[in-house]
Scaffold this motif. Sequence first.
Motif, short mmCIF file in Angstrom:
data_model
loop_
_atom_site.label_atom_id
_atom_site.label_comp_id
_atom_site.label_asym_id
_atom_site.label_seq_id
_atom_site.Cartn_x
_atom_site.Cartn_y
_atom_site.Cartn_z
N SER A 39 0.91 -1.22 0.04
CA SER A 39 -0.02 -0.06 -0.12
C SER A 39 0.77 1.27 0.32
N SER A 40 2.03 0.91 0.21
CA SER A 40 2.92 2.50 0.16
C SER A 40 3.07 2.99 -1.53
N ASN A 41 2.65 1.84 -2.38
CA ASN A 41 2.40 2.39 -3.66
C ASN A 41 1.18 3.52 -3.92
N LYS A 42 0.12 3.23 -3.22
CA LYS A 42 -1.08 4.02 -3.54
C LYS A 42 -0.84 5.28 -3.71
N PRO A 43 0.18 6.25 -3.05
CA PRO A 43 0.06 7.67 -3.58
C PRO A 43 0.54 7.67 -5.05
N LEU A 44 1.54 6.84 -5.42
CA LEU A 44 1.76 6.96 -6.63
C LEU A 44 0.94 6.47 -7.92
N GLN A 45 0.08 5.65 -7.51
CA GLN A 45 -1.03 5.17 -8.28
C GLN A 45 -2.16 6.43 -8.24
N THR A 46 -2.30 7.14 -7.24
CA THR A 46 -3.21 8.40 -7.30
C THR A 46 -2.84 9.22 -8.12
N VAL A 47 -1.32 9.24 -8.25
CA VAL A 47 -0.97 10.33 -9.17
C VAL A 47 -1.37 9.70 -10.76
N PRO A 202 0.14 17.08 -10.42
CA PRO A 202 -0.56 15.78 -9.75
C PRO A 202 0.05 15.36 -8.51
N GLU A 203 1.44 15.23 -8.76
CA GLU A 203 2.17 14.97 -7.61
C GLU A 203 2.16 15.56 -6.08
N ARG A 204 2.14 17.10 -6.46
CA ARG A 204 1.74 17.80 -5.20
C ARG A 204 0.64 17.77 -4.72
N ARG A 205 -0.56 17.67 -5.37
CA ARG A 205 -1.87 17.44 -5.15
C ARG A 205 -2.06 16.46 -4.28
N VAL A 206 -1.33 15.33 -4.70
CA VAL A 206 -1.65 13.98 -3.84
C VAL A 206 -0.92 14.26 -2.77
N ALA A 207 0.30 14.69 -2.55
CA ALA A 207 1.04 14.98 -1.10
C ALA A 207 0.33 15.78 -0.31
N ASP A 208 -0.22 16.91 -0.84
CA ASP A 208 -0.80 17.94 -0.24
C ASP A 208 -2.24 17.65 0.57
N ALA A 209 -2.96 16.49 -0.14
CA ALA A 209 -4.03 16.45 0.30
C ALA A 209 -4.00 15.35 1.40
#
Length: 303
Positions: A39-47, A202-209
């Motif tokens: 599940s540590s892959n999930k933020p990458l998949q959200t991008v 997209p990368e920063r939007r995921v991190a910020d959210a």
Amino acid sequence: MIIAEVVRSGFVESVHHGVVAVIGGTSLGDVDSPFFPRSSNKPLQTVGLLNAGLVPREEADLALISGSHDGERFHVERVRAMLAATGLGPEALRCPADLPLGETPRNAWLRGGGEAEPILMNCSGKHAGMLATCVINGWPLESYLEIDHPLQKALADAVSELADEPIAALGVDGCGAPIFGITPIGLARAFLRLVEAEPGTPERRVADAMREHPELVAGTGTEDTVLMNAVPGLLVKKGADGVAAAAMAGAGAVALKIADGATRARVPVLIEALRRIGLDVPAMPEVILGGGRPVGEVRAVFG
């Protein structure tokens, strides 16, 4: 390499081997051999979902899509709302039926006579995001978990690009979705790209959210939530079988894997790794109990 030890009554009774990839410090173990980050892959998949056209109802939904939620009421209600916004219901989810991941919501659900349901599964937010992306693109819904589906191809491309390396292996995660194998150093590199990306990407939007809504990433009192609340700017996402990744802009990133999959060693090792890149991280002791009282601890050992 030994990265943690279990100490009971002053005696080292067992050890945990593993690897710790560090950007901004010294790595431990073989960080160039691929593994499944779970599940540590999930933020990458959200991008990857955003790259494929996902339009979330609100930015907070990106945190839940990237998370492994505890199944608290506010998690389940948000997943239901995400599905409804695309004209779908919980029956569209292809993750397996499960009980809430968190002990408190699970016990409450069972006391109320509840049974396992797909929407309670900790990955249901990710699946709702996948379905929403399929609806936007007119892609088939029934087969969205198949590795040759255009959705999964887009997610594999995103993971590979962020990690700056090819996908080394394909597997099936616990929720039924494909999981993409990369190296620990690639995972750390990808997390650092998320937090150091330009605002609005997209990368920063995921991190910020995730950092603005850590309770949606995990749950009340869960390690990811606690750490992100305690250290402003820190991005954290745990994974099954002793995996975790974290990053802070300007400081660095870490990714770790406990070789035997033990979750009890994950937090002590993560905290020590974060301190090694200069972060002031609060202590979160992993206590060993004997007869209901503390008799030992799991502690990081960085040789």
